[in-house]
Enzyme design. Structure first.
Site, PDB file in Angstrom:
ATOM      1  CG  HIS C  63     -36.828 -11.026  26.082  1.00  0.00           C
ATOM      2  ND1 HIS C  63     -36.325 -10.494  25.175  1.00  0.00           N
ATOM      3  CD2 HIS C  63     -36.338 -11.330  27.183  1.00  0.00           C
ATOM      4  CE1 HIS C  63     -34.735 -10.578  25.447  1.00  0.00           C
ATOM      5  NE2 HIS C  63     -35.015 -11.161  26.881  1.00  0.00           N
ATOM      6  CG  ASP C 163     -30.884 -12.372  25.855  1.00  0.00           C
ATOM      7  OD1 ASP C 163     -32.010 -12.465  26.144  1.00  0.00           O
ATOM      8  OD2 ASP C 163     -30.041 -11.458  26.146  1.00  0.00           O
ATOM      9  CD  GLU C 193     -35.427  -8.789  29.036  1.00  0.00           C
ATOM     10  OE1 GLU C 193     -34.831  -8.963  30.179  1.00  0.00           O
ATOM     11  OE2 GLU C 193     -34.619  -8.450  28.208  1.00  0.00           O
ATOM     12  CD  GLU C 194     -32.252  -8.004  25.461  1.00  0.00           C
ATOM     13  OE1 GLU C 194     -31.475  -7.306  26.393  1.00  0.00           O
ATOM     14  OE2 GLU C 194     -32.201  -9.048  25.325  1.00  0.00           O
ATOM     15  CG  ASP C 216     -34.279 -13.512  30.045  1.00  0.00           C
ATOM     16  OD1 ASP C 216     -33.656 -13.782  28.901  1.00  0.00           O
ATOM     17  OD2 ASP C 216     -34.580 -12.686  30.204  1.00  0.00           O
ATOM     18  CG  HIS C 303     -26.541  -8.390  25.436  1.00  0.00           C
ATOM     19  ND1 HIS C 303     -26.902  -7.369  26.059  1.00  0.00           N
ATOM     20  CD2 HIS C 303     -27.677  -9.420  25.640  1.00  0.00           C
ATOM     21  CE1 HIS C 303     -28.492  -7.341  26.401  1.00  0.00           C
ATOM     22  NE2 HIS C 303     -28.625  -8.636  26.091  1.00  0.00           N
TER      23      HIS C 303
END
Lengths: 366, 352, 332
Positions: C63, C163, C193-194, C216, C303
């Protein structure tokens, strides 16, 4: 804040007596998620003369198509959910008292002391709670849970009500000055809007109207409707809270109003389920700007509409949502401005009339 | 005649956690082979058995969906020869300490779930329930052997043997939902002697406890006209006495709510009454918590019925069920299916 | 690979607003793909290879979106209130800097809150240096990402959007190195995706793969007092996912991936991730079901604006992916 227009003389589609009558009929009908029968009947009756194809699918969605004319017509899906929040009777007790469960997102604090209508017969009942005299001060610090409440239909109800019957708030539709007050404005406003749009459908597109079921329990009807229609694009038409209240502390600004009453249709830029296609947001915004139709951007954040299910169907369907701002959604009494509805209907009507295949040419524009 | 108890014990003798259904699938395959015309396995491991109807082509299709996957545990790490683990499916960690398990490593290893003493746990976990992340599985081997035989991601299943209680009650792990697979087997057996018109697709679905994966994918392939989802439901018992629970051993549950098509509910209710098969309405005001949540919204939508077999102590190694209700469920499904005529589909409408 | 990594991690692209990063990647892969298209949700789908008798239609999904923020309200003093796009913790926001898609920069400030109380996102605001609502360049619905330059620590690398740009790098690099494959490989650079694997859901339906892999990042368990514990560490090789909270990798693929890594002498580690999901779920559950797996790159501080990965893990992930795609896929 937009100034309200008292006469709507410049609007292409007016909200007159017959439109209000239809909305009243729709709001006063009961259609708790999973049992949308009454609203479905009204919808079918209203749209049949105006559509080329109509069917009721496996979940109870009404799928209606009105074909346009000419070449290169986009297939444009509109979705409005028919269902409302409400209750299911789950257990019979003595003396006409019934235990019930909530269906859809209802704040328990909204329940005590409300009249309801139970079952297809619309039998009147009340949601009873313990008298204040018999509660302790400690009890009053907590909200009254649904399991402590009963629907009371009177001691001689007999077998007329049974577990599995649905119930809805009993509030009757009223026009109060510039406002509409009723239960289930979420989303009978959307349903009425779709019916009007079918009656006045633009010619250059195929209009695919989905009157969906089970939105309030997880956007369940809209996905299968979108799969069946396989549209080029979709617009969900719904109602969204106007939380434009003053902050308790006068020094503080209310920065989470979601939408405002009297500010026109709310166009979505992001909710919990969808990041709409910017091409479609711009299409609606430009329509509003160029026609002088008031509109507002709904504050990004939580909530969701049928678009959340639709846009992920098959290889992806460019989608956006437009809602009528309403106060007190998901309670016994919701309130909307007639003008906001009129502007929503007209913004959509004008925007649909402006669609050309160019709208979706090229890539998703973020 | 199928020996129900033996069939069940066969199925309870293997693991088959969600996503790892191969061992249970092979047993169901064996049981269904003589009862179906074709057997196939879906891309993600659900078993599809087709029993061809006698009606003319194109025949309508009814799908029975009974998930065969089990809840259990999975190794996340090891320390000093002890295994850390997480859950597969939803498990209350309070039922775990002291349970016998099997770790499916490079070979099957017997083990036990252990609760470490308070002084090695965070202070707040002193005498309260111990969170899953602090529990271990001890397989009785020295650390070197454990490291050789066990790998992160290995599954762990309950080792509890089935127990026959009085009154045709059976206790054990994974009765959720092997009892429904058994009921489906009984249904297929009964249909052998019935001239059913529709094609019957029996599905032992995968991954219900985790993703509803089997139920999302198999109907996309099979495209049934209607579906019967059979799963366990709550039986009245300790801590489970309100309207959501049905009497134990006194009939099947007929699901009612948004996941269920009312016309199918009516057919089941009428048939149960006609055959004097005891049943109770099982109210599901919002969602059913079963494969039907997925099946109903596949493609253009599929009318679903949810049938329930009342079960006590759900998601523990001593789930308890009455064999009578399994037989009732099988018989009722067969009777409803045998009644499906070519024109029946037109009667499954929303406008009642 | 570092120049490519730097370029990708520094290009903004919060979920739903992937046009800039999509353009960067499109340019990067143009010479290595047989065919490139963009689907309705904005995913970039590049086809490479022709299916032979021993081959399958394979989907690789990395992603390209990242977490970010969206403006909800501009107050009378020009402060911008916001909501999160994807999983954003208030703790990693405070003192942070943001970059709006139009180039506007700002810093994140916080209302006075009680000591010892965890702030909520609604207690925070973005200050873009405006003096009032009138001169604030930000409007409701405008989107920003976190701003933080790429940091090269030698063996380890740090960026705001490892990410999942590091996975995009792995996919791009594998595309470049993949010379012979029996498969028709669809490299999907997926969107959104998130916020719920949305791009991969529609891309998987469109590609209709016979097998699929997500690429990922995954959590690392090698930082001080990590809780819950996890048996992954930076530098131990790409992780072969057994499960995460969103799906259970096909056990046949897992075994085949392990064997492939062993045969090629590529270090690997096994992964069981207890929270978080990946595009693997979207692939597995599309249409009638698809065997799906996932190659993960172990990453610290996911994140946060400073996500850290190991260079050797990245290289070995590329090697593993190329190895997997060069051979017939054995499912038994």
């Amino acid at each position: 804040m937009t100034k309200t227009n008292e006469t709507h003389t410049e609007l292409a589609l007016e909200i007159g007596a017959s439109q209000l009558e239809l909305l009243e009929k729709l709001c006063n009908a009961t259609a708790v998620s999973g049992d949308e029968h009454e609203v479905r009947q009204i919808v079918l009756e209203e749209i049949k003369p105006h559509v080329d194809e109509v069917k009721v699918d496996a979940l109870g969605n009404v799928l209606a198509t009105r074909f346009g004319r000419g070449e290169n017509r986009l297939r444009v899906m509109l979705a409005a959910h028919m269902d409302e929040i409400g209750f299911m009777v789950v257990k019979k007790h003595d003396d006409g008292l019934f235990e019930f469960e909530r269906i859809g997102g209802i704040d328990e604090r909204q329940l005590p002391g409300k009249p309801v209508l139970v079952g297809r017969e619309h039998l009147p009942g009340v949601i009873g709670a313990k008298p204040i005299h018999m509660t302790t001060s400690n009890e009053r610090k907590n909200k009254i849970e649904t399991s402590a409440l009963r629907i009371d239909l009177g001691p001689e109800i007999g077998d007329k009500v049974k577990p599995s019957d649905r119930a809805a708030f009993a509030t009757r539709f009223e026009v109060i000055g510039p406002s509409l007050r009723a239960k289930a404005l979420d989303n009978r406003l959307g349903v009425a809007t779709l019916i009007e749009l079918l009656k006045h459908a633009p010619e250059q597109i195929d209009l695919l109207a989905a009157f969906t079921v089970q939105e309030e329990v997880g956007l369940r009807g809209a996905g299968v409707a979108a799969y069946a229609f396989h549209p080029d694009m979709a617009v969900a038409v719904d109602a969204t809270p106007a939380n434009d209240f003053p902050h308790w502390d006068d020094d503080d600004e209310n920065d989470r109003y979601n939408t405002r009453l009297d500010a026109g249709p709310a166009i979505y830029v992001m909710d919990f389920y969808t990041i709409p296609d910017r091409r479609l947001i711009n299409w609606l915004v430009e329509t509003g700007e160029q026609t002088g139709t008031p509109y507002q951007l709904r504050q990004p954040g939580g909530g969701g509409t049928d678009a959340g299910a639709i846009h992920k169907v098959r290889e992806g369907i460019p989608s956006v949502s437009v809602s009528v701002p309403i106060r007190y959604a998901h309670t016994a009494v919701s309130l909307a401005r007639l003008d906001d509805w009129a502007y929503t209907l007209n913004l959509l009507h004008t925007a649909l009339g402006r669609i050309t295949p160019d709208l979706l040419a090229g890539e998703r524009r973020d | 005649m199928i020996d129900l108890l033996a069939h069940l014990k066969d199925m309870l003798s293997v693991a088959g956690l969600s996503g790892f259904e191969k061992p249970i699938r092979e047993i169901v395959q064996k049981a269904w082979a003589p009862l179906t015309d074709e057997l196939s396995v879906s891309k993600i491991g659900s078993l599809h058995g087709l029993k061809i109807g006698r009606g003319e082509q194109p025949r309508h299709r009814v799908m029975i969906s009974a998930h065969m996957d089990a809840i259990g545990l999975m190794v996340t790490g090891m320390q000093d020869g002890l295994l850390r683990f997480t859950e597969v499916g939803g498990i209350d960690p309070r039922i775990l300490p002291g349970q016998l398990v099997i770790v499916h490593g490079r070979e099957d290893l017997p083990g036990v779930v252990v609760q470490p003493p308070a002084h090695v746990l965070p202070e707040t976990d002193g005498d309260g329930p111990v969170a899953m992340k602090y529990l271990f599985v001890d397989v009785g081997l020295r650390p070197g052997d454990v490291a050789e035989k066990v790998r992160v991601g290995d599954t762990i299943s309950f080792a509890q043997e089935p127990l026959e209680l009085t009154g045709e009650a059976l206790a054990g792990h994974t009765l959720d939902n092997r009892v429904s697979v058994a009921a489906t087997t009984l249904c297929l057996e009964e249909l052998k002697n019935r001239a059913h018109q529709w094609d019957v697709w029996a599905v032992a679905s995968a991954q219900e406890e985790e993703t509803l994966g089997g139920a999302l994918t198999s109907p996309f392939d099979i495209r049934p006209d209607i579906a019967i989802v059979i799963d366990v439901c709550f039986a009245k018992g300790p801590g489970s006495s309100d309207w959501r629970s049905l009497p134990f051993g006194e009939g099947v549950g007929l699901g009612y709510g948004p996941n269920i098509h009312p016309a199918l509910y009516q057919r089941f209710e009428q048939k149960a009454k006609a055959l004097e098969i005891p049943y109770h309405q099982d109210l599901m005001p919002r969602m059913s918590g079963t494969d039907a949540m997925a099946v109903q919204v596949v493609a253009e939508g599929i009318p679903c019925m949810v049938l329930g077999i009342p079960l006590r102590y759900m998601h523990t190694p001593v789930e308890t069920v009455s064999l009578k209700d399994i037989r009732r469920a099988g018989r009722l499904m067969a009777a409803v299916i045998a009644d499906l005529m070519p024109e029946t589909l037109e009667q499954i409408q929303w406008e009642e | 690979m570092k120049p490519l990594i730097k370029k990708l991690v520094e290009t903004p692209g919060p979920s739903g607003f992937e046009y800039a990063i999509r353009d960067v990647i499109r340019e990067e892969i143009a010479d290595f793909a047989d065919e490139i298209r963009v689907d309705a949700l904005g995913s970039l789908i590049a086809k490479k290879g022709t299916k032979t008798d021993a081959g399958l239609r394979v989907m690789i999904s990395a992603h390209i979106d990242e977490i970010g923020l969206m403006a909800t309200h501009i107050d009378e003093h020009g402060f911008v209130r916001f909501v999160n796009i994807g999983g954003v913790s208030p703790l990693t926001c405070i003192g942070g800097r943001v970059l709006f898609m139009d180039g506007t920069q700002g810093v994140i400030g916080m209302d006075g809150i009680e000591r010892g109380k965890m702030p909520a996102l609604s207690d925070l605001f973005i200050d873009v240096g405006a003096t009032s609502k009138d001169d604030c360049p930000v409007k409701v619905g405008d989107v920003c990402g976190f701003e933080r330059p790429f940091l090269d620590l030698g063996k380890r690398m740090v960026a705001k959007s490892m990410d999942d740009r590091i996975a995009a790098v792995v996919a791009i690099e594998a595309m470049k190195r993949l010379k012979n494959t029996p498969h028709e490989v669809h490299f999907v650079f997926s969107t959104q995706e998130e916020v719920g694997l949305r791009g991969a859901i529609t891309a998987a339906y469109g590609v209709d793969p016979e097998v699929g892999f997500a690429i990922d990042v995954t959590r690392s368990g090698d930082t001080p007092r990590t809780n819950p514990k996890m048996a992954t560490a930076l530098g131990d090789g790409p992780a072969i996912k057994v499960r995460d909270a969103s799906f259970i990798a096909d056990p046949r693929l897992v075994e085949w991936m392990v064997k492939s890594a062993q045969d090629a002498g590529i270090p690997y580690q096994m992964e069981v991730l207890e929270a978080g999901g990946t595009d693997g779920r979207a692939i597995q559950l599309t249409r009638a079901g698809v065997p799906a797996g996932c190659v993960s790159i172990v990453c610290r501080y996911i994140h946060s604006p400073s996500e850290m990965v190991d260079s050797d893990d990245v290289e070995n992930a590329v090697r593993l992916l190329v190895k997997l795609l060069e051979a017939p896929i054995i499912l038994d």
